[in-house]
Design a protein around this motif. Structure first.
Motif, PDB file in Angstrom:
ATOM      1  N   ASN A  11       0.874  -1.166   0.000  1.00  0.00           N
ATOM      2  CA  ASN A  11       0.000   0.000   0.000  1.00  0.00           C
ATOM      3  C   ASN A  11       0.917   1.224   0.000  1.00  0.00           C
ATOM      4  O   ASN A  11       1.390   1.655   1.056  1.00  0.00           O
ATOM      5  N   GLU A  22       0.464   4.462  -0.631  1.00  0.00           N
ATOM      6  CA  GLU A  22      -0.003   5.679   0.043  1.00  0.00           C
ATOM      7  C   GLU A  22       0.229   5.582   1.549  1.00  0.00           C
ATOM      8  O   GLU A  22       0.665   6.544   2.183  1.00  0.00           O
ATOM      9  N   TYR A  74       4.804   9.697  -2.676  1.00  0.00           N
ATOM     10  CA  TYR A  74       3.984   8.859  -3.542  1.00  0.00           C
ATOM     11  C   TYR A  74       3.605   9.637  -4.790  1.00  0.00           C
ATOM     12  O   TYR A  74       3.171  10.779  -4.707  1.00  0.00           O
ATOM     13  N   SER A  75       3.765   9.028  -5.927  1.00  0.00           N
ATOM     14  CA  SER A  75       3.397   9.635  -7.205  1.00  0.00           C
ATOM     15  C   SER A  75       2.257   8.814  -7.790  1.00  0.00           C
ATOM     16  O   SER A  75       2.480   7.758  -8.369  1.00  0.00           O
ATOM     17  N   ASN A  76       1.033   9.305  -7.613  1.00  0.00           N
ATOM     18  CA  ASN A  76      -0.138   8.582  -8.087  1.00  0.00           C
ATOM     19  C   ASN A  76      -0.156   8.459  -9.606  1.00  0.00           C
ATOM     20  O   ASN A  76      -0.583   7.454 -10.149  1.00  0.00           O
ATOM     21  N   ALA A 125       2.057   5.642 -10.218  1.00  0.00           N
ATOM     22  CA  ALA A 125       1.775   4.507  -9.332  1.00  0.00           C
ATOM     23  C   ALA A 125       3.056   3.940  -8.731  1.00  0.00           C
ATOM     24  O   ALA A 125       3.324   2.746  -8.780  1.00  0.00           O
ATOM     25  N   ARG A 126       3.855   4.838  -8.174  1.00  0.00           N
ATOM     26  CA  ARG A 126       5.099   4.403  -7.537  1.00  0.00           C
ATOM     27  C   ARG A 126       5.411   5.308  -6.345  1.00  0.00           C
ATOM     28  O   ARG A 126       4.946   6.433  -6.246  1.00  0.00           O
ATOM     29  N   PHE A 141       7.078  -0.096  -6.246  1.00  0.00           N
ATOM     30  CA  PHE A 141       5.803  -0.263  -6.926  1.00  0.00           C
ATOM     31  C   PHE A 141       4.868  -1.114  -6.076  1.00  0.00           C
ATOM     32  O   PHE A 141       5.320  -1.927  -5.261  1.00  0.00           O
ATOM     33  N   ALA A 142       3.560  -0.946  -6.263  1.00  0.00           N
ATOM     34  CA  ALA A 142       2.557  -1.661  -5.480  1.00  0.00           C
ATOM     35  C   ALA A 142       2.701  -3.175  -5.604  1.00  0.00           C
ATOM     36  O   ALA A 142       2.336  -3.924  -4.697  1.00  0.00           O
TER      37      ALA A 142
END
Length: 189
Positions: A32, A34, A45-47, A50-51, A66-67
């Protein structure tokens, strides 16, 4: 003062300086991002990508997390730093090193002599790209004498051996280039 080069080990006299080791780590779990970013002051966090980007202070490296649990570590100056930043299960993906042969290089001559391995298009990129078949390393050679070795996946010691493929040869041509009476180019065997 730098230690003298052992010419028995490095006959070219050229030893590259390691610039970056890129490694990957698979944490084998979903993350997770975030939540992790909210707990760590050195992570953002860079939405959009996604990293999570985490700045590691010791050793000074950057981890892109990465998620999926995959992580890419950049900025290490040697393998030990890369391993320390990644902790366990790390794999080296790329080693970048550079050196200076201290004289000008005629890139056209090198491209002609090794056309099967070289790409030189000065309108698009100022350096010559020399792609070695084995080991699979790309050598970027610049007219200034600066050389960048990239693509190695083995140890830095191996990369130093690869750099010994840079044998220096002088070719008299009667012209003065960059204040020298000899034009120089690098022969890569």
């Amino acid at each position: 003062m730098a230690d003298p080069v052992d010419l028995a080990i490095h006959p070219s006299g050229i030893i590259p300086t390691l610039q970056n080791v890129v490694a990957t780590v698979n944490l084998d779990c979903e993350l997770n991002l975030e939540k992790i970013a909210s707990k760590l002051p050195n992570a953002e966090y860079s939405n959009g990508f996604a990293r999570l980007v985490m700045r590691i202070t010791e050793p000074k490296t950057t981890a892109m997390i990465f998620a999926s649990g995959k992580m890419v570590i950049t900025g290490a100056k040697n393998e030990q730093q890369s391993k320390q930043a990644g902790r366990k299960g790390y794999n080296i993906q790329n080693i970048v090193a550079s050196c200076d042969v201290t004289f000008a290089i005629i890139l056209e001559g090198l491209a002609y002599a090794h056309s099967a391995f070289c790409t030189y298009e000065p309108e698009q990129f100022p350096g010559l790209r020399y792609r070695m078949k084995e080991p699979k390393v790309t050598i970027l050679v610049f007219v200034s004498g600066k050389v960048v070795l990239t693509g190695a996946k083995n140890s830095y010691a191996d990369l130093a051996v690869y750099s010994d493929a840079l044998w220096v040869a002088g070719i008299p041509d009667g012209d003065i280039i960059a204040g020298r009476e000899l034009a120089w180019y690098v022969v890569i065997d």
